[in-house]
Scaffold this motif. Structure first.
Motif: not given
Length: 272
Positions: A46-48, A52-54, A59-60, A95-98
């Motif tokens: 999935l992450f490919q 991650f921010s989407e 991600t968490e 880099d995730v922005n959450h």
């Protein structure tokens, strides 16, 4: 969301129960590692395709599962063939922005590097300096599991520059201020592992700490404009970092990173 986060959450709960009821049983440890391996393959796929921010909830949940699995069965989990890709994904996920996802990633890094740092330190403290044939640098965590010092040290040596770059950029620019203490602690643990880990793995217990982290940090700082961080201040940071490494003052490394982030924010927010 992907729907995968439900399975990740459930797996974390199962591993938590298994850790409580059967922490010393090899089948429970193997179950945890096997469950993590199967779910990590799905998550990495999935992450490919998705940032991650989407998918912040996925991600968490994935990195909370990683943290729990490493706590229960580090040797089994790190021996999973896909773990090197998990390690690389954990670097990219910084880099995730959450905020909650960001903290989950940092907590996972704490679980990767914190125990490794402590195991390396214990080996240095316990190793007789005159020993001609030092024992393996692994120590048992459970009756059927050994702590994977060698593997994690090797991964840090191979990917440490990328991890340092993400941590420094995060501390200075992208991490939430509430996550700075955690990020600075991860930075200090990485510095400690890079300094003593290769010597311990190689049986060089009398060798001085390596300054590898300074070599990683220097080009990262060089990319920061002079207007944002003066060259003299960068050199002072590197000199202080070197001093702390040579003295093995890891709490001071953490404080140095945290203080540098605070000063950077204050100066640049005032300029803007």
């Amino acid at each position: 969301q992907s729907g995968l986060d439900v399975y990740l959450w459930l797996a974390r709960r199962i591993i938590s129960v298994g850790h409580t009821l059967a922490a010393e049983e090899a089948p429970a440890l193997q179950l945890a590692a096997g469950m993590f391996e199967r779910l990590s393959e799905s998550a990495l796929s999935l992450f490919q395709k998705t940032s991650f921010s989407e998918v912040p909830e996925t991600t968490e949940e994935f990195f909370r599962l990683l943290e729990r699995a490493l706590e229960m069965a580090p040797g089994f989990v790190v021996s999973v063939p896909s773990f090197v890709f998990v390690f690389q994904a954990a670097i990219a996920a910084l880099d995730v922005n959450h905020f909650h996802a960001q903290m989950a990633v940092l907590h996972a890094w704490t679980q990767v590097l914190g125990p490794t740092r402590r195991h390396v330190r214990m080996l240095l403290d316990r190793q007789p300096r005159a020993a001609s044939a030092p024992p393996s640098p692994r120590r048992a965590t459970h009756a059927h599991d050994t702590y994977p010092v060698e593997q994690i040290v090797e991964l840090c040596a191979a990917h440490g520059f990328e991890l340092v770059a993400k941590l420094v950029q995060g501390l200075l620019r992208t991490f939430d201020r509430e996550s700075v203490a955690e990020a600075a602690d991860v930075f200090a643990s990485l510095v400690a592992v890079a300094a003593d880990g290769p010597n311990v793995v190689g049986g060089r217990f009398d060798a001085p700490p390596l300054l590898t982290a300074c070599e990683w940090v220097q080009p990262v700082l060089a990319q920061i404009p002079e207007a944002s961080w003066a060259g003299a201040d960068k050199q002072a940071f590197l000199a202080t970092l070197s001093d702390h490494i040579q003295a093995r003052q890891w709490p001071k490394v953490k404080a140095l990173a945290s203080d540098a982030a605070a000063v950077f924010w204050r100066r640049n927010s005032a300029q803007s």
